[in-house]
Design a protein around this motif. Structure first.
Motif, mmCIF file in Angstrom:
data_model
loop_
_atom_site.group_PDB
_atom_site.id
_atom_site.type_symbol
_atom_site.label_atom_id
_atom_site.label_comp_id
_atom_site.label_asym_id
_atom_site.label_seq_id
_atom_site.Cartn_x
_atom_site.Cartn_y
_atom_site.Cartn_z
ATOM 1 N N GLY A 167 26.448 10.546 -8.783
ATOM 2 C CA GLY A 167 26.012 9.288 -9.356
ATOM 3 C C GLY A 167 24.949 9.488 -10.418
ATOM 4 N N ASP A 168 24.364 8.388 -10.838
ATOM 5 C CA ASP A 168 23.289 8.435 -11.824
ATOM 6 C C ASP A 168 21.959 8.147 -11.131
ATOM 7 O OD1 ASP A 168 22.772 5.526 -11.812
ATOM 8 O OD2 ASP A 168 24.687 5.345 -12.854
ATOM 9 N N PRO A 169 20.833 8.110 -11.853
ATOM 10 C CA PRO A 169 19.532 7.918 -11.186
ATOM 11 C C PRO A 169 19.359 6.605 -10.433
ATOM 12 C CG PRO A 169 19.200 8.936 -13.320
ATOM 13 C CD PRO A 169 20.649 8.547 -13.265
ATOM 14 N N VAL A 170 20.301 5.680 -10.562
ATOM 15 C CA VAL A 170 20.264 4.454 -9.751
ATOM 16 C C VAL A 170 21.426 4.431 -8.768
ATOM 17 C CG1 VAL A 170 20.419 1.931 -9.789
ATOM 18 C CG2 VAL A 170 19.000 3.114 -11.469
ATOM 19 N N SER A 171 22.652 4.587 -9.260
ATOM 20 C CA SER A 171 23.822 4.512 -8.373
ATOM 21 C C SER A 171 23.882 5.682 -7.405
ATOM 22 C CB SER A 171 25.113 4.464 -9.204
ATOM 23 O OG SER A 171 25.342 5.699 -9.875
ATOM 24 N N GLY A 172 23.200 6.785 -7.725
ATOM 25 C CA GLY A 172 23.230 7.966 -6.871
ATOM 26 C C GLY A 172 22.212 7.955 -5.755
ATOM 27 N N SER A 215 27.543 -12.396 -21.100
ATOM 28 C CA SER A 215 28.333 -12.638 -19.890
ATOM 29 C C SER A 215 27.604 -12.056 -18.684
ATOM 30 C CB SER A 215 29.726 -12.015 -20.008
ATOM 31 O OG SER A 215 29.639 -10.605 -20.142
ATOM 32 N N THR A 216 27.971 -12.526 -17.498
ATOM 33 C CA THR A 216 27.378 -12.032 -16.259
ATOM 34 C C THR A 216 28.471 -11.846 -15.217
ATOM 35 O OG1 THR A 216 26.994 -14.193 -15.240
ATOM 36 C CG2 THR A 216 25.291 -13.381 -16.737
ATOM 37 N N ARG A 217 28.193 -10.963 -14.261
ATOM 38 C CA ARG A 217 29.115 -10.780 -13.127
ATOM 39 C C ARG A 217 28.374 -10.097 -11.989
ATOM 40 N NH1 ARG A 217 31.252 -5.471 -12.708
ATOM 41 N NH2 ARG A 217 30.615 -4.161 -14.500
ATOM 42 N N ARG A 218 28.875 -10.291 -10.796
ATOM 43 C CA ARG A 218 28.337 -9.608 -9.622
ATOM 44 C C ARG A 218 28.998 -8.240 -9.522
ATOM 45 N NH1 ARG A 218 29.600 -8.612 -4.354
ATOM 46 N NH2 ARG A 218 27.933 -8.799 -2.797
ATOM 47 N N VAL A 219 28.181 -7.192 -9.295
ATOM 48 C CA VAL A 219 28.709 -5.832 -9.262
ATOM 49 C C VAL A 219 28.944 -5.333 -7.849
ATOM 50 C CG1 VAL A 219 28.252 -3.417 -9.905
ATOM 51 C CG2 VAL A 219 27.623 -5.268 -11.458
ATOM 52 N N ALA A 220 27.905 -5.394 -7.004
ATOM 53 C CA ALA A 220 28.040 -4.797 -5.671
ATOM 54 C C ALA A 220 26.891 -5.214 -4.774
ATOM 55 C CB ALA A 220 28.087 -3.273 -5.778
ATOM 56 N N ASP A 221 27.118 -5.064 -3.467
ATOM 57 C CA ASP A 221 26.070 -5.201 -2.460
ATOM 58 C C ASP A 221 25.462 -3.819 -2.261
ATOM 59 O OD1 ASP A 221 24.447 -5.584 -0.296
ATOM 60 O OD2 ASP A 221 26.001 -6.294 1.060
ATOM 61 N N VAL A 222 24.147 -3.695 -2.451
ATOM 62 C CA VAL A 222 23.496 -2.382 -2.343
ATOM 63 C C VAL A 222 22.509 -2.354 -1.173
ATOM 64 C CG1 VAL A 222 23.813 -1.726 -4.746
ATOM 65 C CG2 VAL A 222 21.834 -3.113 -4.125
ATOM 66 N N LYS A 223 22.714 -3.202 -0.197
ATOM 67 C CA LYS A 223 21.837 -3.223 0.979
ATOM 68 C C LYS A 223 22.062 -1.967 1.813
ATOM 69 C CE LYS A 223 20.406 -6.209 4.796
ATOM 70 N NZ LYS A 223 20.656 -7.495 5.498
ATOM 71 N N PRO A 224 20.992 -1.313 2.278
ATOM 72 C CA PRO A 224 21.158 -0.117 3.119
ATOM 73 C C PRO A 224 21.949 -0.418 4.388
ATOM 74 C CG PRO A 224 18.894 -0.307 2.346
ATOM 75 C CD PRO A 224 19.574 -1.584 1.978
ATOM 76 N N LYS A 242 18.999 -5.862 -9.904
ATOM 77 C CA LYS A 242 19.090 -5.970 -8.452
ATOM 78 C C LYS A 242 18.216 -7.114 -7.977
ATOM 79 C CE LYS A 242 17.145 -3.334 -5.237
ATOM 80 N NZ LYS A 242 16.842 -2.301 -4.224
ATOM 81 N N ARG A 243 18.825 -8.031 -7.241
ATOM 82 C CA ARG A 243 18.109 -9.160 -6.673
ATOM 83 C C ARG A 243 18.644 -9.417 -5.271
ATOM 84 N NH1 ARG A 243 13.579 -11.739 -5.683
ATOM 85 N NH2 ARG A 243 13.809 -13.998 -5.477
ATOM 86 N N GLN A 244 17.725 -9.410 -4.269
ATOM 87 C CA GLN A 244 18.075 -9.604 -2.862
ATOM 88 C C GLN A 244 19.187 -8.636 -2.450
ATOM 89 O OE1 GLN A 244 18.794 -13.883 -2.697
ATOM 90 N NE2 GLN A 244 16.699 -14.213 -1.972
ATOM 91 N N SER A 245 19.010 -7.372 -2.836
ATOM 92 C CA SER A 245 19.908 -6.268 -2.475
ATOM 93 C C SER A 245 21.337 -6.450 -2.994
ATOM 94 C CB SER A 245 19.930 -6.056 -0.951
ATOM 95 O OG SER A 245 18.647 -5.689 -0.482
#
Length: 387
Positions: free
Chosen positions: A85-90, A54-63, A219-222
């Motif tokens: 957070g963790d080493p990515v989400s943080g 399965s797939t889903r969109r999680v969040a926009d991570v653009k600065p 992560k693709r296109q932020s």
């Protein structure tokens, strides 16, 4: 780092049958850059990497960039930024443009998923802590001072063994050693400040065959997306090629010195599209009898300069701390603080440790960076007020 490496079991020839002990075929995956004209590696999986449940969109991570009221030098105290957070989400992004983003990360949580950056290469500098960079290519232990170079599309997870602090540089393109330090075949030359012996690739390949529910975030296109698999993503039994993650310790960078002050390019360690990364390490000062060790005032007329201060006595600056990030933008000159030129004369060496990012497009400042800004930095070049 473009030299051949091989781990695990692989067949004698590419694109030929490679059987498991039970007679089934391993699944071959070619992972390359620039279509089929860049560097690549070939991996052999227990399962087809395309089998997504399965797939889903999680969040926009653009600065979150802000429009600033003026053009000025800026100082950000990253030790004042909250951990979490963790080493990515943080990750807390501070500066960026269309080529590169810079941030910091002080994780408090472990990663319960795997991660893949499909936008470009990542460069993580380990300021503090020890742990492991676990990837589809194998595992690389990390230590303070390590640069971790993670190629685009690499599935990975970071496991912290001790509390860790990272400087994060995310590129929209590849990150490579400087071209002037490589010959036509890609080998590092004799005048390079580091060589292939200093490069640490994956040390072990742990092949996981367990089944269950495993999440890979891409992560693709932020934008962050979630993919669910019925098998562990590190199911690779072997691979070979030129594309893989590696570590280089800043402590293995050999400084280039001279009779008079050497310009920043001698400290260059990596190159990206429209940016460079430099390492300032303990070194002997200039040895001309009339040398001034402190850097001269200079104008960055075509680049923005960012310094991340790691450790030591920063000889050209005052009011700078461990974890400080300074931004000196193009258009206005900068240089040593008052009294630092005179104080440097006669000194024999420096113990400073810092990472520099120079970009050839203007950087934008994020909302999060302004929350930890030192408001007095621009006026720090003024002479002391008379008593």
């Amino acid at each position: 780092m473009a030299f051949y490496h091989r781990m695990g079991e692989i067949p004698k020839k590419r694109h030929t049958m490679f059987h498991k002990p039970n007679g089934e075929l391993y699944r071959e995956q070619v992972m390359g850059t620039k279509g089929f004209s860049g560097i690549q590696s070939i991996l052999y999986h227990h399962h087809p990497p395309t089998q997504v449940r399965s797939t889903r969109r999680v969040a926009d991570v653009k600065p979150e960039y802000v429009q600033q009221a003026d053009l000025k030098h800026q100082h950000f105290k990253t030790f004042d930024a909250p951990a979490g957070g963790d080493p990515v989400s943080g990750r807390t992004y501070l500066l960026g443009n269309s080529d590169v983003v810079l941030g910091i990360c002080v994780p408090t949580d472990e990663m319960n998923y795997f991660y893949r950056n499909a936008d470009g290469d990542e460069l993580l500098f380990v300021h503090q802590g020890e742990g492991e960079l676990q990837t589809i290519f194998g595992t690389i232990p990390y230590y303070p001072g390590d640069y971790l170079v993670i190629p685009i599309g690499t599935t990975y997870r970071i496991e912290t063994k001790t509390p860790s602090r990272f400087l994060v540089i995310e590129s929209q393109n590849e990150i490579v050693p400087p071209k002037r330090y490589r010959n036509e075949h890609g080998q590092l030359l004799e005048h390079s400040p580091f060589c292939e012996r200093d490069i640490r690739g994956p040390e072990r390949l742990d092949t996981h065959v367990e089944e269950g529910s495993f999440e890979v975030r891409v992560k693709r296109q932020s934008t962050l997306y979630s993919y669910m698999f019925d098998f562990h993503p590190f199911d690779v039994v072997g691979w070979d090629g030129y594309l893989y993650p590696y570590a280089l310790s800043i402590h293995d960078f050999e400084p280039i010195t001279g009779r008079i002050h050497q310009p920043p390019p001698v400290h260059q360690t990596f190159a990206g599209q429209n940016f460079v990364v430099c390492s300032f390490v303990p070194r002997l000062y200039d040895y001309h009898p009339q040398a001034i060790p402190a850097p001269y005032f200079h104008s960055n007329v075509e680049s923005d300069e960012v310094l991340y201060y790691v450790d030591g006595n920063f000889m050209s600056r005052k009011g700078i701390y461990e974890g400080s990030v300074t931004l000196h933008p193009m258009g206005i000159p900068h240089g040593p603080h008052p009294g630092k030129v005179e104080a440097s004369i006669g000194k024999k060496e420096t113990k400073e440790l810092a990472v520099m990012l120079d970009t050839f497009k203007p950087l934008y400042v994020t909302k999060q960076a302004l929350e930890i800004e030192d408001p007095d930095y621009m006026s720090s070049w003024l002479p002391p007020a008379p008593e």
